[in-house]
Write a protein that holds these residues in place. Structure first.
Motif, short mmCIF file in Angstrom:
data_model
loop_
_atom_site.label_atom_id
_atom_site.label_comp_id
_atom_site.label_asym_id
_atom_site.label_seq_id
_atom_site.Cartn_x
_atom_site.Cartn_y
_atom_site.Cartn_z
N LYS A 114 -14.13 -7.91 1.24
CA LYS A 114 -13.55 -7.50 -0.27
C LYS A 114 -13.25 -6.62 -0.82
CE LYS A 114 -17.90 -4.67 -0.82
NZ LYS A 114 -19.48 -5.47 -0.32
N GLU A 115 -12.17 -5.56 -0.28
CA GLU A 115 -11.22 -4.65 -0.76
C GLU A 115 -10.37 -5.63 -1.16
OE1 GLU A 115 -9.48 -0.35 -0.21
OE2 GLU A 115 -11.05 -0.86 1.46
N TYR A 116 -9.13 -5.93 -0.38
CA TYR A 116 -8.78 -6.54 -0.22
C TYR A 116 -8.88 -7.97 -0.51
CZ TYR A 116 -3.43 -7.02 0.03
OH TYR A 116 -2.25 -7.90 -0.29
N PHE A 117 -8.73 -8.55 0.62
CA PHE A 117 -8.46 -10.02 1.13
C PHE A 117 -9.31 -11.10 -0.03
CE2 PHE A 117 -6.94 -8.44 4.83
CZ PHE A 117 -5.72 -9.57 4.49
N VAL A 153 -3.11 -1.95 4.91
CA VAL A 153 -2.70 -4.15 4.57
C VAL A 153 -0.85 -3.96 5.35
CG1 VAL A 153 -2.65 -6.32 4.62
CG2 VAL A 153 -4.41 -4.36 3.90
N VAL A 154 -0.65 -4.96 7.02
CA VAL A 154 0.23 -4.62 7.52
C VAL A 154 0.28 -6.51 7.36
CG1 VAL A 154 1.85 -4.26 8.88
CG2 VAL A 154 0.84 -2.70 8.57
N GLU A 155 1.97 -7.26 6.71
CA GLU A 155 2.37 -8.32 6.68
C GLU A 155 3.78 -8.58 8.08
OE1 GLU A 155 2.48 -11.64 4.49
OE2 GLU A 155 3.46 -10.71 3.07
N ASN A 156 3.85 -9.54 8.99
CA ASN A 156 5.12 -9.87 9.06
C ASN A 156 5.00 -11.53 9.27
OD1 ASN A 156 3.40 -11.31 11.61
ND2 ASN A 156 3.59 -9.50 12.60
N ASN A 157 6.34 -11.50 9.39
CA ASN A 157 6.31 -13.77 9.26
C ASN A 157 5.16 -14.48 10.00
OD1 ASN A 157 7.92 -13.56 7.14
ND2 ASN A 157 9.48 -12.70 8.26
N SER A 158 5.21 -14.18 11.32
CA SER A 158 4.15 -14.88 12.25
C SER A 158 2.91 -14.82 12.23
CB SER A 158 5.03 -14.27 13.75
OG SER A 158 6.15 -14.68 14.29
N PHE A 159 2.36 -13.41 12.12
CA PHE A 159 1.22 -13.12 12.53
C PHE A 159 0.34 -13.83 10.85
CE2 PHE A 159 -3.64 -12.06 13.58
CZ PHE A 159 -2.98 -11.34 14.42
N GLY A 160 1.01 -12.90 9.56
CA GLY A 160 0.48 -12.78 8.37
C GLY A 160 0.18 -11.72 8.42
N ILE A 176 -2.80 -8.22 8.67
CA ILE A 176 -3.96 -7.88 9.15
C ILE A 176 -3.95 -6.57 7.89
CG2 ILE A 176 -4.27 -5.93 10.71
CD1 ILE A 176 -2.51 -8.05 12.61
N LEU A 177 -5.42 -6.36 8.40
CA LEU A 177 -5.50 -5.09 7.27
C LEU A 177 -6.93 -4.36 8.61
CD1 LEU A 177 -8.13 -4.87 4.17
CD2 LEU A 177 -9.00 -3.60 6.23
N TYR A 178 -6.17 -2.64 8.74
CA TYR A 178 -6.96 -2.19 9.04
C TYR A 178 -7.63 -0.67 8.55
CZ TYR A 178 -2.76 1.34 10.20
OH TYR A 178 -2.06 2.17 9.93
N ARG A 179 -8.14 -0.73 9.21
CA ARG A 179 -8.99 0.68 8.11
C ARG A 179 -9.55 1.82 8.93
NH1 ARG A 179 -13.62 -2.61 5.20
NH2 ARG A 179 -12.03 -2.35 3.98
N GLN A 180 -9.36 3.06 9.13
CA GLN A 180 -9.98 4.28 9.47
C GLN A 180 -10.95 4.57 8.78
OE1 GLN A 180 -5.87 6.00 8.63
NE2 GLN A 180 -6.02 6.61 10.77
N ILE A 181 -11.77 4.78 10.22
CA ILE A 181 -13.22 4.88 9.18
C ILE A 181 -13.49 6.66 10.22
CG2 ILE A 181 -16.19 3.96 9.19
CD1 ILE A 181 -14.71 1.71 9.23
N ALA A 182 -13.31 7.54 9.23
CA ALA A 182 -14.84 8.92 9.95
C ALA A 182 -15.83 8.54 10.55
CB ALA A 182 -14.83 10.22 8.78
N SER A 214 -1.65 0.73 0.53
CA SER A 214 -2.72 1.77 1.39
C SER A 214 -3.12 3.01 1.16
CB SER A 214 -0.96 2.59 1.97
OG SER A 214 -1.67 3.61 3.23
N LYS A 215 -4.78 3.06 0.81
CA LYS A 215 -5.76 2.96 -0.30
C LYS A 215 -6.72 4.62 0.41
CE LYS A 215 -8.35 2.47 -4.27
NZ LYS A 215 -8.93 2.23 -5.17
N TYR A 216 -6.64 5.37 0.30
CA TYR A 216 -7.62 6.42 0.39
C TYR A 216 -8.85 6.45 0.37
CZ TYR A 216 -10.25 11.17 1.01
OH TYR A 216 -11.15 11.72 1.63
#
Length: 216
Positions: free
Chosen positions: A83-86, A141-148, A150-156, A116-118
């Motif tokens: 629910k944060e980005y997508f 969130v990173v995007e490329n033409n093949s994979f579309g 991806i959101l990754y989240r670093q969590i403390a 990119s958000k903290y």
């Protein structure tokens, strides 16, 4: 090789250990006590060194694959609503890092950094179900033409109280490259497209920059 985020801590720890060993050697007369205390400080230094190690990884670049961003163990594979980005359903894959794992964060795919958000937050144990939404964290969130996208989240986690994130909007991410660091125990969540073919299983040990998490 040590990560640049640890250089200051390693230097301070080295000064403390050398000073402590000299003081112990001068003031402590009992051989067994002197040796025990010296070994204790040496072990402390070794733990600091191993925590900030930054081993070289051989990432095979592939735009259709997402590699693990961190070392650790897969603790979650499930369909969730992100629910944060997508604001839609995604496949979540979470990797838990213990304090003895390498804590470098690497880009799971190559592409453009769109977001990119903290977020400041709590320090619940990293495997807590609410850690992804309530703990200190960063979302990228990173995007490329093949994979579309991806959101990754670093969590403390309960011990990790400083997240370092190098990703900035409009940066060009390179799969497997250094994207940040999380200090002292933590977790990373990946949110993948629903049509991604997940290649890992629960409790599998993965290696950052090398283990394939999913492909499209």
């Amino acid at each position: 090789m040590f990560h640049k985020e640890g250089h200051k801590i390693i230097f301070i720890s080295l000064v403390i250990v050398v000073g402590a060993v000299l003081i112990i050697d001068y003031f402590i007369q009992l051989p067994w006590l002197r040796t025990s205390l010296m070994l204790l400080f040496v072990v402390f230094l070794v733990l600091i060194l191993q925590f900030f190690r930054n081993p070289k990884r051989n990432t095979i670049l592939n735009e259709k694959q997402a590699v693990s961003p961190v070392d650790g163990k897969v603790v979650v594979i499930e369909e969730v609503f992100e629910k944060e980005y997508f604001n839609d359903k995604r496949i979540q894959v979470s990797v838990f890092m213990s304090p003895i794992n390498v804590h470098v964060t690497r880009y799971p795919i190559s592409g453009n950094v769109l977001y990119s958000k903290y977020h400041p937050g709590k320090y619940l144990v990293a495997w807590h179900p609410k850690a992804s939404e309530e703990n200190e964290r960063t979302t990228i969130v990173v995007e490329n033409n093949s994979f579309g996208k991806i959101l990754y989240r670093q969590i403390a986690g309960a011990l990790a109280k400083r997240i370092v994130n190098y990703a900035k909007v409009d940066d060009k991410a390179i799969q497997g490259a250094d994207a940040g660091f999380i200090k002292f125990g933590s977790r990373v969540d990946l949110f993948l497209p629903l049509d991604a073919d997940v290649k890992v299983t629960l409790n599998q040990v993965v290696k950052g920059g090398e283990s394939i998490i999913a492909e499209i």
